[in-house]
Design a protein around this motif. Structure first.
Motif, PDB file in Angstrom:
ATOM      1  N   ILE A 169       0.832  -1.201   0.000  1.00 14.37           N
ATOM      2  CA  ILE A 169       0.000   0.000   0.000  1.00 14.37           C
ATOM      3  C   ILE A 169       0.868   1.252   0.000  1.00 14.37           C
ATOM      4  CG2 ILE A 169      -1.750   1.292   1.282  1.00 14.37           C
ATOM      5  CD1 ILE A 169      -2.961  -1.251   2.175  1.00 14.37           C
ATOM      6  N   LEU A 170       2.014   1.208   0.670  1.00 13.74           N
ATOM      7  CA  LEU A 170       2.909   2.359   0.646  1.00 13.74           C
ATOM      8  C   LEU A 170       3.435   2.597  -0.761  1.00 13.74           C
ATOM      9  CD1 LEU A 170       4.202   4.489   2.477  1.00 13.74           C
ATOM     10  CD2 LEU A 170       6.144   2.937   2.784  1.00 13.74           C
ATOM     11  N   ALA A 171       3.776   1.527  -1.472  1.00 19.34           N
ATOM     12  CA  ALA A 171       4.211   1.668  -2.859  1.00 19.34           C
ATOM     13  C   ALA A 171       3.102   2.252  -3.723  1.00 19.34           C
ATOM     14  CB  ALA A 171       4.656   0.315  -3.404  1.00 19.34           C
ATOM     15  N   LEU A 172       1.865   1.798  -3.497  1.00 17.04           N
ATOM     16  CA  LEU A 172       0.729   2.336  -4.239  1.00 17.04           C
ATOM     17  C   LEU A 172       0.506   3.806  -3.907  1.00 17.04           C
ATOM     18  CD1 LEU A 172      -1.665   1.703  -6.142  1.00 17.04           C
ATOM     19  CD2 LEU A 172      -2.996   1.113  -4.096  1.00 17.04           C
ATOM     20  N   ALA A 173       0.684   4.169  -2.641  1.00 14.86           N
ATOM     21  CA  ALA A 173       0.490   5.557  -2.223  1.00 14.86           C
ATOM     22  C   ALA A 173       1.492   6.478  -2.921  1.00 14.86           C
ATOM     23  CB  ALA A 173       0.623   5.674  -0.710  1.00 14.86           C
ATOM     24  N   PHE A 174       2.749   6.065  -2.970  1.00 13.81           N
ATOM     25  CA  PHE A 174       3.750   6.898  -3.638  1.00 13.81           C
ATOM     26  C   PHE A 174       3.492   6.988  -5.136  1.00 13.81           C
ATOM     27  CE2 PHE A 174       6.278   6.580   0.234  1.00 13.81           C
ATOM     28  CZ  PHE A 174       6.901   7.824   0.253  1.00 13.81           C
ATOM     29  N   ALA A 175       2.962   5.903  -5.731  1.00 14.49           N
ATOM     30  CA  ALA A 175       2.710   5.907  -7.167  1.00 14.49           C
ATOM     31  C   ALA A 175       1.481   6.728  -7.525  1.00 14.49           C
ATOM     32  CB  ALA A 175       2.538   4.468  -7.668  1.00 14.49           C
ATOM     33  N   VAL A 176       0.434   6.667  -6.701  1.00 15.22           N
ATOM     34  CA  VAL A 176      -0.838   7.329  -7.029  1.00 15.22           C
ATOM     35  C   VAL A 176      -0.922   8.725  -6.423  1.00 15.22           C
ATOM     36  CG1 VAL A 176      -3.341   7.194  -6.784  1.00 15.22           C
ATOM     37  CG2 VAL A 176      -2.025   5.125  -7.296  1.00 15.22           C
ATOM     38  N   GLU A 177      -0.606   8.844  -5.134  1.00 12.92           N
ATOM     39  CA  GLU A 177      -0.760  10.117  -4.445  1.00 12.92           C
ATOM     40  C   GLU A 177       0.479  10.997  -4.553  1.00 12.92           C
ATOM     41  OE1 GLU A 177      -3.812   8.187  -1.107  1.00 12.92           O
ATOM     42  OE2 GLU A 177      -1.670   8.409  -0.678  1.00 12.92           O
ATOM     43  N   GLY A 178       1.617  10.390  -4.760  1.00 16.42           N
ATOM     44  CA  GLY A 178       2.852  11.144  -4.949  1.00 16.42           C
ATOM     45  C   GLY A 178       3.536  11.475  -3.634  1.00 16.42           C
ATOM     46  N   PRO A 179       4.849  11.641  -3.669  1.00 18.27           N
ATOM     47  CA  PRO A 179       5.588  11.929  -2.437  1.00 18.27           C
ATOM     48  C   PRO A 179       5.290  13.312  -1.856  1.00 18.27           C
ATOM     49  CG  PRO A 179       7.040  12.023  -4.354  1.00 18.27           C
ATOM     50  CD  PRO A 179       5.740  11.497  -4.837  1.00 18.27           C
ATOM     51  N   GLY A 180       4.848  14.253  -2.680  1.00 18.59           N
ATOM     52  CA  GLY A 180       4.593  15.606  -2.200  1.00 18.59           C
ATOM     53  C   GLY A 180       3.513  15.670  -1.129  1.00 18.59           C
ATOM     54  N   PRO A 181       2.279  15.201  -1.421  1.00 22.22           N
ATOM     55  CA  PRO A 181       1.233  15.216  -0.384  1.00 22.22           C
ATOM     56  C   PRO A 181       1.587  14.385   0.838  1.00 22.22           C
ATOM     57  CG  PRO A 181       0.264  14.929  -2.566  1.00 22.22           C
ATOM     58  CD  PRO A 181       1.743  14.796  -2.738  1.00 22.22           C
ATOM     59  N   ILE A 182       2.296  13.293   0.636  1.00 19.01           N
ATOM     60  CA  ILE A 182       2.682  12.455   1.771  1.00 19.01           C
ATOM     61  C   ILE A 182       3.648  13.200   2.678  1.00 19.01           C
ATOM     62  CG2 ILE A 182       3.910  10.351   2.427  1.00 19.01           C
ATOM     63  CD1 ILE A 182       2.774   9.048  -0.096  1.00 19.01           C
ATOM     64  N   ALA A 183       4.657  13.824   2.069  1.00 21.18           N
ATOM     65  CA  ALA A 183       5.629  14.576   2.864  1.00 21.18           C
ATOM     66  C   ALA A 183       4.975  15.759   3.565  1.00 21.18           C
ATOM     67  CB  ALA A 183       6.771  15.049   1.960  1.00 21.18           C
ATOM     68  N   ALA A 184       4.044  16.420   2.890  1.00 19.89           N
ATOM     69  CA  ALA A 184       3.364  17.562   3.497  1.00 19.89           C
ATOM     70  C   ALA A 184       2.529  17.139   4.700  1.00 19.89           C
ATOM     71  CB  ALA A 184       2.477  18.252   2.456  1.00 19.89           C
ATOM     72  N   SER A 185       1.866  15.980   4.606  1.00 20.62           N
ATOM     73  CA  SER A 185       1.051  15.515   5.734  1.00 20.62           C
ATOM     74  C   SER A 185       1.923  15.152   6.929  1.00 20.62           C
ATOM     75  CB  SER A 185       0.211  14.316   5.315  1.00 20.62           C
ATOM     76  OG  SER A 185       1.025  13.192   5.017  1.00 20.62           O
ATOM     77  N   LEU A 186       3.117  14.636   6.677  1.00 23.30           N
ATOM     78  CA  LEU A 186       4.022  14.290   7.774  1.00 23.30           C
ATOM     79  C   LEU A 186       4.682  15.533   8.369  1.00 23.30           C
ATOM     80  CD1 LEU A 186       5.747  11.070   6.368  1.00 23.30           C
ATOM     81  CD2 LEU A 186       3.981  11.222   8.142  1.00 23.30           C
ATOM     82  N   ALA A 187       5.002  16.505   7.510  1.00 18.21           N
ATOM     83  CA  ALA A 187       5.680  17.703   7.993  1.00 18.21           C
ATOM     84  C   ALA A 187       4.792  18.530   8.911  1.00 18.21           C
ATOM     85  CB  ALA A 187       6.151  18.545   6.806  1.00 18.21           C
ATOM     86  N   SER A 188       3.482  18.505   8.668  1.00 15.52           N
ATOM     87  CA  SER A 188       2.555  19.314   9.468  1.00 15.52           C
ATOM     88  C   SER A 188       1.815  18.501  10.519  1.00 15.52           C
ATOM     89  CB  SER A 188       1.546  20.000   8.539  1.00 15.52           C
ATOM     90  OG  SER A 188       0.835  19.041   7.769  1.00 15.52           O
ATOM     91  N   VAL A 189       2.325  17.284  10.825  1.00 20.19           N
ATOM     92  CA  VAL A 189       1.598  16.407  11.726  1.00 20.19           C
ATOM     93  C   VAL A 189       1.581  16.950  13.156  1.00 20.19           C
ATOM     94  CG1 VAL A 189       3.510  14.927  12.469  1.00 20.19           C
ATOM     95  CG2 VAL A 189       1.232  13.953  12.211  1.00 20.19           C
ATOM     96  N   GLY A 190       2.532  17.832  13.504  1.00 23.18           N
ATOM     97  CA  GLY A 190       2.586  18.373  14.854  1.00 23.18           C
ATOM     98  C   GLY A 190       1.801  19.642  15.053  1.00 23.18           C
ATOM     99  N   THR A 191       1.107  20.133  14.037  1.00 21.05           N
ATOM    100  CA  THR A 191       0.357  21.377  14.145  1.00 21.05           C
ATOM    101  C   THR A 191      -0.997  21.142  14.804  1.00 21.05           C
ATOM    102  OG1 THR A 191      -0.641  21.085  11.955  1.00 21.05           O
ATOM    103  CG2 THR A 191       1.487  22.230  12.062  1.00 21.05           C
ATOM    104  N   ALA A 192      -1.599  22.230  15.276  1.00 20.56           N
ATOM    105  CA  ALA A 192      -2.907  22.126  15.927  1.00 20.56           C
ATOM    106  C   ALA A 192      -3.977  21.669  14.939  1.00 20.56           C
ATOM    107  CB  ALA A 192      -3.289  23.477  16.538  1.00 20.56           C
TER     108      ALA A 192
END
Length: 314
Positions: free
Chosen positions: A183-206
């Protein structure tokens, strides 16, 4: 079943019904495919380190992970991200029950009783009514994706039955080892690394706090606690006694979605929902065989008054 065990079964139905609200909250921040991979990764890592691998054939462990873990949640999260209401998703996913019965009849040559056939027919009519209402008032694709998730759950149920685990909870936890990488491979192929990285980078925000709380709920409360209590109950009581409590999951899910998310259902969807729940209950209940009448004791033979016992020898 003792009252305390019934309360535990009710608590699991409550936990699993609220799980759909937690998923909805998580999807506001994380991409759906990546969220599925993240959910199972958080379960798989401690499982590999702390839980003994169940002694079952690898093919059934992998099949359970593909059906129950990968396909079910991949399609469910995709459907909810595409607009499937959380409450309705909790109902449509119950189509796994008639799907499981049909797979058992086709693949395992299990006998389909008349009661099960009628229950499946009623549930299918309910699903058709809900699908028709979806097509009339909203996009039908999320509904079909949720049905695909229910079919994945049925595949997992079939593999679980063939595995015959001595400890079902260990199998349920080790199932989580299968989904993360594909599923992680599918996520990188379909959703792309950009949205994934953005969701992780802002995970500590309110702003991400509700999504993180929802993810924590699905992992710790929904999966570990809910599945653990359910497995404990299934090991101590007949399946026919415990399983009907799962029919309360869509009731809790739809009620919680109405109260928390302000979701509403059309009258047709409510009628279809009642048909689905009733059909699954009918198909999963077992006909009790009437107890065999005890044969009356044989009447004593008439005693011959002319026969007297000889006096005991002194």
């Amino acid at each position: 079943m003792p009252l305390g065990h019934r309360l535990l079964a009710l608590s699991v139905a409550l936990i699993w019904g609220l799980n759909f609200i937690a998923i909805d909250a998580s999807l506001t921040h994380f991409p759906p495919f990546f969220l599925v991979a993240l959910r199972f990764t958080l379960i798989a890592l401690p499982t590999v380190l702390l839980v003994p691998r169940p002694k079952v054939p690898v093919r059934w462990l992998v099949g359970y992970g593909i059906g129950f873990g990968t396909l079910q949640f991949l399609f469910l999260y995709w459907a909810m991200a595409a607009g499937m209401p959380a409450g309705l998703a909790s109902l449509v996913l119950q189509a796994s029950a008639p799907f499981t019965v049909l797979l058992g009849a086709v693949l395992l040559r299990e006998r389909l009783s008349a009661r099960q056939a009628v229950g499946i027919a009623v549930a299918v009519c309910g699903m058709a009514l809900v699908g028709w209402q979806r097509a009339e008032h909203a996009a039908v694709l999320p509904f079909l994706l949720t049905l695909a998730g229910a079919f994945g759950w049925a595949i997992g149920n079939t593999c679980n039955r063939l595995a015959r685990p001595a400890n079902p909870l260990h199998l349920a936890l080790w199932m989580s080892v299968v989904p993360p990488l594909p599923i992680l491979a599918l996520a990188f192929a379909v959703e792309g690394p950009g949205p994934i990285a953005a969701s992780l980078a802002s995970v500590g925000t309110a702003a991400a706090l509700p999504a993180v709380a929802g993810l924590a709920y699905t992992v710790v409360i929904g999966t570990v606690l809910g599945s653990g209590v359910w497995t404990w109950l299934m090991a101590r009581h007949p399946a026919g006694v415990v399983a009907p409590f799962s029919m309360l999951v869509p009731v809790v899910g739809m009620a919680a979605a109405w109260m928390v998310l302000r979701e509403s259902a059309t009258p047709g969807e409510l009628v279809g929902s009642a048909l689905v729940v009733g059909g699954v209950l009918l198909g999963s209940s077992q006909t009790r065989r009437p107890p065999r009448a005890e044969e009356p004791p044989p009447e004593p033979l008439p005693r011959d008054p002319g026969l007297e016992e000889a006096p005991a020898a002194r």
